[in-house]
Design a protein around this motif. Sequence first.
Motif, mmCIF file in Angstrom:
data_model
loop_
_atom_site.group_PDB
_atom_site.id
_atom_site.type_symbol
_atom_site.label_atom_id
_atom_site.label_comp_id
_atom_site.label_asym_id
_atom_site.label_seq_id
_atom_site.Cartn_x
_atom_site.Cartn_y
_atom_site.Cartn_z
ATOM 1 N N ALA A 32 0.828 -1.201 0.000
ATOM 2 C CA ALA A 32 0.000 0.000 0.000
ATOM 3 C C ALA A 32 0.863 1.252 0.000
ATOM 4 O O ALA A 32 0.560 2.224 -0.695
ATOM 5 C CB ALA A 32 -0.939 -0.010 1.203
ATOM 6 N N VAL A 33 1.941 1.227 0.745
ATOM 7 C CA VAL A 33 2.845 2.380 0.770
ATOM 8 C C VAL A 33 3.517 2.538 -0.594
ATOM 9 O O VAL A 33 3.628 3.652 -1.114
ATOM 10 C CB VAL A 33 3.895 2.223 1.894
ATOM 11 C CG1 VAL A 33 4.884 3.372 1.866
ATOM 12 C CG2 VAL A 33 3.217 2.140 3.248
ATOM 13 N N LEU A 34 3.925 1.432 -1.189
ATOM 14 C CA LEU A 34 4.570 1.507 -2.511
ATOM 15 C C LEU A 34 3.628 2.090 -3.562
ATOM 16 O O LEU A 34 4.054 2.851 -4.426
ATOM 17 C CB LEU A 34 5.048 0.121 -2.949
ATOM 18 C CG LEU A 34 6.364 -0.329 -2.330
ATOM 19 C CD1 LEU A 34 6.555 -1.820 -2.541
ATOM 20 C CD2 LEU A 34 7.529 0.444 -2.913
ATOM 21 N N LEU A 35 2.358 1.767 -3.481
ATOM 22 C CA LEU A 35 1.405 2.276 -4.474
ATOM 23 C C LEU A 35 1.197 3.785 -4.357
ATOM 24 O O LEU A 35 0.731 4.408 -5.303
ATOM 25 C CB LEU A 35 0.061 1.555 -4.337
ATOM 26 C CG LEU A 35 0.049 0.131 -4.872
ATOM 27 C CD1 LEU A 35 -1.268 -0.559 -4.525
ATOM 28 C CD2 LEU A 35 0.288 0.107 -6.371
ATOM 29 N N ARG A 36 1.546 4.379 -3.236
ATOM 30 C CA ARG A 36 1.429 5.830 -3.083
ATOM 31 C C ARG A 36 2.667 6.569 -3.565
ATOM 32 O O ARG A 36 2.680 7.793 -3.591
ATOM 33 C CB ARG A 36 1.169 6.191 -1.625
ATOM 34 C CG ARG A 36 -0.208 5.841 -1.134
ATOM 35 C CD ARG A 36 -0.570 6.609 0.120
ATOM 36 N NE ARG A 36 0.449 6.561 1.153
ATOM 37 C CZ ARG A 36 0.509 5.624 2.099
ATOM 38 N NH1 ARG A 36 -0.389 4.682 2.147
ATOM 39 N NH2 ARG A 36 1.455 5.663 2.999
ATOM 40 N N GLN A 37 3.707 5.867 -3.946
ATOM 41 C CA GLN A 37 4.946 6.519 -4.362
ATOM 42 C C GLN A 37 4.859 6.965 -5.826
ATOM 43 O O GLN A 37 4.098 6.396 -6.608
ATOM 44 C CB GLN A 37 6.132 5.560 -4.180
ATOM 45 C CG GLN A 37 6.289 5.047 -2.767
ATOM 46 C CD GLN A 37 6.274 6.176 -1.746
ATOM 47 O OE1 GLN A 37 7.073 7.092 -1.828
ATOM 48 N NE2 GLN A 37 5.335 6.122 -0.807
ATOM 49 N N PRO A 38 5.630 7.998 -6.204
ATOM 50 C CA PRO A 38 5.625 8.437 -7.605
ATOM 51 C C PRO A 38 5.947 7.300 -8.582
ATOM 52 O O PRO A 38 5.383 7.236 -9.671
ATOM 53 C CB PRO A 38 6.705 9.522 -7.649
ATOM 54 C CG PRO A 38 6.827 9.996 -6.238
ATOM 55 C CD PRO A 38 6.501 8.809 -5.369
ATOM 56 N N GLU A 39 6.860 6.435 -8.189
ATOM 57 C CA GLU A 39 7.151 5.236 -8.980
ATOM 58 C C GLU A 39 6.574 4.067 -8.195
ATOM 59 O O GLU A 39 7.168 3.611 -7.228
ATOM 60 C CB GLU A 39 8.643 5.061 -9.193
ATOM 61 C CG GLU A 39 9.245 6.154 -10.056
ATOM 62 C CD GLU A 39 10.723 5.930 -10.310
ATOM 63 O OE1 GLU A 39 11.244 4.849 -10.010
ATOM 64 O OE2 GLU A 39 11.349 6.862 -10.812
ATOM 65 N N ALA A 40 5.418 3.571 -8.609
ATOM 66 C CA ALA A 40 4.670 2.593 -7.813
ATOM 67 C C ALA A 40 5.128 1.155 -8.012
ATOM 68 O O ALA A 40 4.598 0.265 -7.366
ATOM 69 C CB ALA A 40 3.186 2.712 -8.132
ATOM 70 N N TRP A 41 6.112 0.904 -8.819
ATOM 71 C CA TRP A 41 6.529 -0.479 -9.050
ATOM 72 C C TRP A 41 7.327 -0.999 -7.855
ATOM 73 O O TRP A 41 7.889 -0.225 -7.084
ATOM 74 C CB TRP A 41 7.324 -0.597 -10.348
ATOM 75 C CG TRP A 41 8.597 0.185 -10.364
ATOM 76 C CD1 TRP A 41 8.739 1.520 -10.663
ATOM 77 C CD2 TRP A 41 9.912 -0.290 -10.066
ATOM 78 N NE1 TRP A 41 10.046 1.895 -10.557
ATOM 79 C CE2 TRP A 41 10.798 0.796 -10.206
ATOM 80 C CE3 TRP A 41 10.430 -1.522 -9.699
ATOM 81 C CZ2 TRP A 41 12.168 0.670 -9.989
ATOM 82 C CZ3 TRP A 41 11.799 -1.636 -9.482
ATOM 83 C CH2 TRP A 41 12.634 -0.555 -9.640
ATOM 84 N N CYS A 42 7.341 -2.341 -7.706
ATOM 85 C CA CYS A 42 8.068 -2.924 -6.571
ATOM 86 C C CYS A 42 9.130 -3.930 -7.001
ATOM 87 O O CYS A 42 9.983 -4.288 -6.214
ATOM 88 C CB CYS A 42 7.096 -3.576 -5.603
ATOM 89 S SG CYS A 42 6.103 -4.849 -6.331
ATOM 90 N N ARG A 43 9.055 -4.380 -8.242
ATOM 91 C CA ARG A 43 10.075 -5.314 -8.725
ATOM 92 C C ARG A 43 10.116 -5.247 -10.243
ATOM 93 O O ARG A 43 9.216 -4.667 -10.864
ATOM 94 C CB ARG A 43 9.794 -6.748 -8.281
ATOM 95 C CG ARG A 43 8.557 -7.346 -8.938
ATOM 96 C CD ARG A 43 8.354 -8.790 -8.513
ATOM 97 N NE ARG A 43 7.236 -9.384 -9.222
ATOM 98 C CZ ARG A 43 7.361 -10.103 -10.328
ATOM 99 N NH1 ARG A 43 8.549 -10.323 -10.849
ATOM 100 N NH2 ARG A 43 6.292 -10.611 -10.914
ATOM 101 N N THR A 44 11.143 -5.832 -10.829
ATOM 102 C CA THR A 44 11.178 -6.007 -12.274
ATOM 103 C C THR A 44 11.204 -7.499 -12.562
ATOM 104 O O THR A 44 11.664 -8.298 -11.734
ATOM 105 C CB THR A 44 12.405 -5.329 -12.916
ATOM 106 O OG1 THR A 44 13.590 -5.899 -12.358
ATOM 107 C CG2 THR A 44 12.376 -3.823 -12.673
ATOM 108 N N THR A 45 10.719 -7.878 -13.741
ATOM 109 C CA THR A 45 10.681 -9.297 -14.087
ATOM 110 C C THR A 45 12.090 -9.808 -14.380
ATOM 111 O O THR A 45 12.942 -9.050 -14.847
ATOM 112 C CB THR A 45 9.783 -9.536 -15.306
ATOM 113 O OG1 THR A 45 10.318 -8.823 -16.412
ATOM 114 C CG2 THR A 45 8.360 -9.090 -15.031
#
Length: 98
Positions: A32-45
Motif C-alpha cells: 500500500a505504501v509503494l502504491l502511493r509513491q511516484p514510482e509505484a513499481w516494486c520489482r522487475t521481471t
Amino acid sequence: MFRKLHDPGAQTVTIFIDGRPVPAELGESVAAVLLRQPEAWCRTTPISESPRAPYCMMGVCFECLVEVDGLASVQGCLTPVRNGMRVARQQGPRSLSA
C-alpha cells in the motif's frame, strides 16, 4: 498513483524505500505504501526486466515481491510496516547464494 484519504496522525511511522524515508501508517502493508509513491513499481521481471506493481493485495499474485530488511522475495501486500523498516525494490533475477 494513490493517496491517503485521512491523516494518520500519531500512527505515522517512517520506513525507508530504496534508502529514502517515507511516512506510513502503522498497520498498513508495504504494498500500500509503494502504491502511493511516484514510482509505484516494486520489482522487475527476471527476463524482460519490465516493472511490476502490487495487483491483488491479498497474497495470490506475487507481483508485490520486495526485499525487506535484507530478506528477498517478501510479499509486500502481506507485510505490515513497522518503524525503521528498510524496503528495496527487487530488480532482475534474484541471486542465489550457497
